[in-house]
Scaffold this motif. Structure first.
Motif, mmCIF file in Angstrom:
data_model
loop_
_atom_site.group_PDB
_atom_site.id
_atom_site.type_symbol
_atom_site.label_atom_id
_atom_site.label_comp_id
_atom_site.label_asym_id
_atom_site.label_seq_id
_atom_site.Cartn_x
_atom_site.Cartn_y
_atom_site.Cartn_z
ATOM 1 N N GLU A 175 -29.035 45.825 -1.930
ATOM 2 C CA GLU A 175 -28.414 44.506 -1.850
ATOM 3 C C GLU A 175 -27.353 44.106 -2.539
ATOM 4 O OE1 GLU A 175 -28.619 43.290 1.475
ATOM 5 O OE2 GLU A 175 -27.088 41.324 0.930
ATOM 6 N N GLN A 176 -28.042 44.400 -3.982
ATOM 7 C CA GLN A 176 -26.507 43.692 -4.638
ATOM 8 C C GLN A 176 -25.450 44.851 -4.728
ATOM 9 O OE1 GLN A 176 -26.267 44.371 -8.990
ATOM 10 N NE2 GLN A 176 -26.419 42.940 -9.515
ATOM 11 N N LYS A 177 -25.492 45.958 -4.305
ATOM 12 C CA LYS A 177 -24.912 47.177 -3.967
ATOM 13 C C LYS A 177 -23.868 47.193 -3.186
ATOM 14 C CE LYS A 177 -23.826 52.507 -4.146
ATOM 15 N NZ LYS A 177 -24.172 52.712 -3.090
ATOM 16 N N GLU A 178 -24.431 46.571 -2.328
ATOM 17 C CA GLU A 178 -23.690 46.076 -1.061
ATOM 18 C C GLU A 178 -22.913 44.972 -1.429
ATOM 19 O OE1 GLU A 178 -25.348 45.324 3.439
ATOM 20 O OE2 GLU A 178 -26.695 47.377 3.133
ATOM 21 N N ARG A 179 -22.928 43.664 -1.931
ATOM 22 C CA ARG A 179 -22.266 43.145 -2.343
ATOM 23 C C ARG A 179 -21.237 42.890 -2.850
ATOM 24 N NH1 ARG A 179 -26.937 37.473 -2.511
ATOM 25 N NH2 ARG A 179 -27.891 38.200 -0.046
ATOM 26 N N LEU A 180 -21.810 44.115 -4.488
ATOM 27 C CA LEU A 180 -20.279 44.198 -4.995
ATOM 28 C C LEU A 180 -19.673 45.614 -4.085
ATOM 29 C CD1 LEU A 180 -22.659 45.467 -7.767
ATOM 30 C CD2 LEU A 180 -21.273 43.214 -8.372
ATOM 31 N N GLU A 181 -20.156 45.627 -3.273
ATOM 32 C CA GLU A 181 -19.338 46.141 -2.556
ATOM 33 C C GLU A 181 -18.198 46.018 -1.831
ATOM 34 O OE1 GLU A 181 -21.381 50.937 -2.781
ATOM 35 O OE2 GLU A 181 -21.315 49.419 -1.272
ATOM 36 N N LYS A 182 -18.339 44.760 -1.187
ATOM 37 C CA LYS A 182 -18.390 43.766 -0.494
ATOM 38 C C LYS A 182 -16.749 42.941 -0.683
ATOM 39 C CE LYS A 182 -21.362 42.636 3.511
ATOM 40 N NZ LYS A 182 -22.065 41.672 3.862
ATOM 41 N N ARG A 183 -17.469 42.959 -2.843
ATOM 42 C CA ARG A 183 -16.652 41.486 -2.928
ATOM 43 C C ARG A 183 -15.292 42.430 -3.388
ATOM 44 N NH1 ARG A 183 -19.694 38.329 -8.339
ATOM 45 N NH2 ARG A 183 -21.211 37.168 -6.872
ATOM 46 N N LEU A 184 -15.717 43.067 -3.659
ATOM 47 C CA LEU A 184 -14.176 44.455 -3.807
ATOM 48 C C LEU A 184 -13.181 44.549 -3.061
ATOM 49 C CD1 LEU A 184 -15.702 48.053 -5.942
ATOM 50 C CD2 LEU A 184 -14.280 46.299 -6.522
ATOM 51 N N GLN A 185 -13.807 44.212 -2.165
ATOM 52 C CA GLN A 185 -13.142 44.981 -0.405
ATOM 53 C C GLN A 185 -12.556 43.179 0.104
ATOM 54 O OE1 GLN A 185 -12.441 47.941 0.473
ATOM 55 N NE2 GLN A 185 -14.292 48.616 -0.667
ATOM 56 N N ASP A 186 -13.109 42.599 -0.615
ATOM 57 C CA ASP A 186 -12.531 40.794 0.355
ATOM 58 C C ASP A 186 -11.507 40.379 -0.977
ATOM 59 O OD1 ASP A 186 -12.050 37.940 0.512
ATOM 60 O OD2 ASP A 186 -15.137 38.962 1.534
ATOM 61 N N PRO A 187 -10.506 40.302 -0.144
ATOM 62 C CA PRO A 187 -9.439 39.461 -1.155
ATOM 63 C C PRO A 187 -9.759 38.019 -1.542
ATOM 64 C CG PRO A 187 -8.524 40.113 1.024
ATOM 65 C CD PRO A 187 -10.124 40.479 0.669
ATOM 66 N N GLU A 188 -10.528 37.511 -0.647
ATOM 67 C CA GLU A 188 -11.514 36.123 -1.017
ATOM 68 C C GLU A 188 -12.576 36.196 -2.191
ATOM 69 O OE1 GLU A 188 -11.838 33.468 2.647
ATOM 70 O OE2 GLU A 188 -9.935 34.728 2.990
ATOM 71 N N ARG A 189 -13.183 36.981 -2.398
ATOM 72 C CA ARG A 189 -14.096 37.552 -3.144
ATOM 73 C C ARG A 189 -13.881 38.096 -4.605
ATOM 74 N NH1 ARG A 189 -18.223 36.217 1.301
ATOM 75 N NH2 ARG A 189 -18.023 35.111 1.083
ATOM 76 N N VAL A 190 -12.814 39.023 -4.242
ATOM 77 C CA VAL A 190 -12.401 39.758 -5.548
ATOM 78 C C VAL A 190 -12.320 39.588 -6.724
ATOM 79 C CG1 VAL A 190 -9.949 40.502 -5.048
ATOM 80 C CG2 VAL A 190 -11.687 42.368 -5.486
ATOM 81 N N TRP A 191 -11.848 38.130 -6.809
ATOM 82 C CA TRP A 191 -11.453 38.094 -8.126
ATOM 83 C C TRP A 191 -13.352 37.243 -9.114
ATOM 84 C CZ3 TRP A 191 -13.720 33.126 -8.714
ATOM 85 C CH2 TRP A 191 -15.458 32.107 -8.110
ATOM 86 N N LYS A 192 -14.481 37.079 -8.404
ATOM 87 C CA LYS A 192 -15.108 37.213 -8.886
ATOM 88 C C LYS A 192 -16.179 38.731 -9.776
ATOM 89 C CE LYS A 192 -18.235 34.093 -6.577
ATOM 90 N NZ LYS A 192 -19.370 33.610 -5.672
ATOM 91 N N PHE A 193 -15.322 39.627 -9.121
ATOM 92 C CA PHE A 193 -15.402 40.606 -9.404
ATOM 93 C C PHE A 193 -14.874 41.393 -10.824
ATOM 94 C CE2 PHE A 193 -16.351 45.283 -9.693
ATOM 95 C CZ PHE A 193 -17.332 45.843 -9.068
ATOM 96 N N ARG A 194 -15.886 41.447 -12.153
ATOM 97 C CA ARG A 194 -16.293 42.060 -12.908
ATOM 98 C C ARG A 194 -16.545 42.604 -13.378
ATOM 99 N NH1 ARG A 194 -13.637 37.596 -12.806
ATOM 100 N NH2 ARG A 194 -14.533 35.520 -13.740
ATOM 101 N N LYS A 195 -16.088 44.095 -14.159
ATOM 102 C CA LYS A 195 -16.373 45.507 -14.394
ATOM 103 C C LYS A 195 -17.403 45.940 -15.133
ATOM 104 C CE LYS A 195 -11.158 48.071 -14.368
ATOM 105 N NZ LYS A 195 -10.252 47.377 -15.477
ATOM 106 N N GLY A 196 -17.809 44.323 -16.185
ATOM 107 C CA GLY A 196 -19.157 44.104 -16.862
ATOM 108 C C GLY A 196 -20.675 43.762 -15.703
#
Ligand code: ATP
Length: 273
Positions: free
Chosen positions: A178-199
């Motif tokens: 589920e975490q993998k899916e959510r991280l992938e979704k974050r990467l694709q979503d312009p409203e969520r991508v700001w939450k993505f940290r490479k770390g």
């Protein structure tokens, strides 16, 4: 099963054996999304009144701790369960990486300042548990130092409980898939991508170490006066339903009372101006 015990951590915690999906009600019956959402709405309406009473009575204080792996939905859970309540009586504090000043004190120093006052619900978005989670996984302090912290935390929470704080601790439990899916979704979503940290990806690689750290922390600090609940969090609708159900049950058990009215009010007349 009485609700406060529902989904409480077992004595010996093996997170790999605990469902991240849930989908059962407190009686162990499968619950549909539709039913759970309806029940959640009902719980929220009840919680609004309970919180009003909590605040009016000004006798109890509530501390809610949220801990979870990245993307498990702490923010969403806080919004969906506590968002509808009166903001005057609910505070949220997010514990980030400690500042230089915070690090120059003992690790509970920054935490104690944010514990609740009477009539309030205080939510910790992350908490003193980071000091035995991220700190343990990354050895940010030597082992002989973090090992002693379980006892400190037990004593700290006992102090809060003895002084009248009701404590509930929620671990939002998601699967690595589920975490993998959510991280992938974050990467694709312009409203969520700001939450993505490479770390976040480096932390993900430490999944097993984090799960072990959670298991030990929960086992070491799960107490009647400060219980841990392991909340299946792969399905957001189920997570919200469970949280509002447990919150409602706890607040109902406080048997909150409206304060007494001032004497002699039956003779009072509000005159026309
Ligand atoms: P989200 O889960 O919604 O992405 P977040 O809670 O991860 O938000 P961030 O600001 O991205 O918020 O992360 C806070 C970071 O601070 C986490 O990596 C956490 O491990 C770290 N942190 C919190 N407390 C401590 C501590 N005592 N020592 C070291 N790091 C800490």
């Amino acid at each position: 099963m009485p609700y406060p015990e529902w989904l409480q951590a077992p004595k010996k915690v093996d997170l790999s054996k605990i469902s991240t999906r849930g989908e059962k009600d407190p009686n162990g019956k499968k619950i549909s999304r539709e039913k759970a959402e309806a029940k959640h709405a009902e719980n929220i309406a009840a919680l609004e009144e309970l919180q009003f009473k909590l605040s009016a009575e000004s006798k109890h204080k509530i501390l809610i701790v949220f801990q979870a792996m990245d993307t498990a939905g702490k923010d969403g859970a806080i919004r969906k369960v506590f968002g509808p309540l009166n903001p005057q009586g609910v505070r949220v504090h997010s514990f980030k990486k400690p500042t230089e000043k915070e690090l120059s004190h003992d690790y509970l120093w920054r935490v104690h300042q944010h514990t609740p006052e009477t009539g309030h619900i205080q939510i910790f978005n992350r908490s003193h548990y980071e000091d035995v989670l991220v700190v343990r996984v990354h050895n940010l302090v030597p082992e002989e130092q973090w090992k002693k912290r379980y006892e400190h935390i037990r004593n700290f929470e006992k102090l809060l409980a003895d002084e009248g704080t009701m404590i509930m601790k929620f671990m939002l439990h998601i699967s690595p898939e589920e975490q993998k899916e959510r991280l992938e979704k974050r990467l694709q979503d312009p409203e969520r991508v700001w939450k993505f940290r490479k770390g976040d990806l480096d932390e993900r690689k430490l999944w097993a170490k984090y799960q072990e750290a959670y298991e030990v922390a929960i086992e070491e600090t799960h107490k009647d006066h400060a219980p841990w609940y392991i909340i299946p969090a792969d399905k957001k609708w189920y997570r919200n339903y469970v949280l509002s159900t447990i919150m409602r049950e706890h607040l109902e058990r406080l048997d909150l009372k409206w304060p007494l009215a001032e004497e002699g009010l039956d003779e009072v007349v509000v005159e026309d101006l």
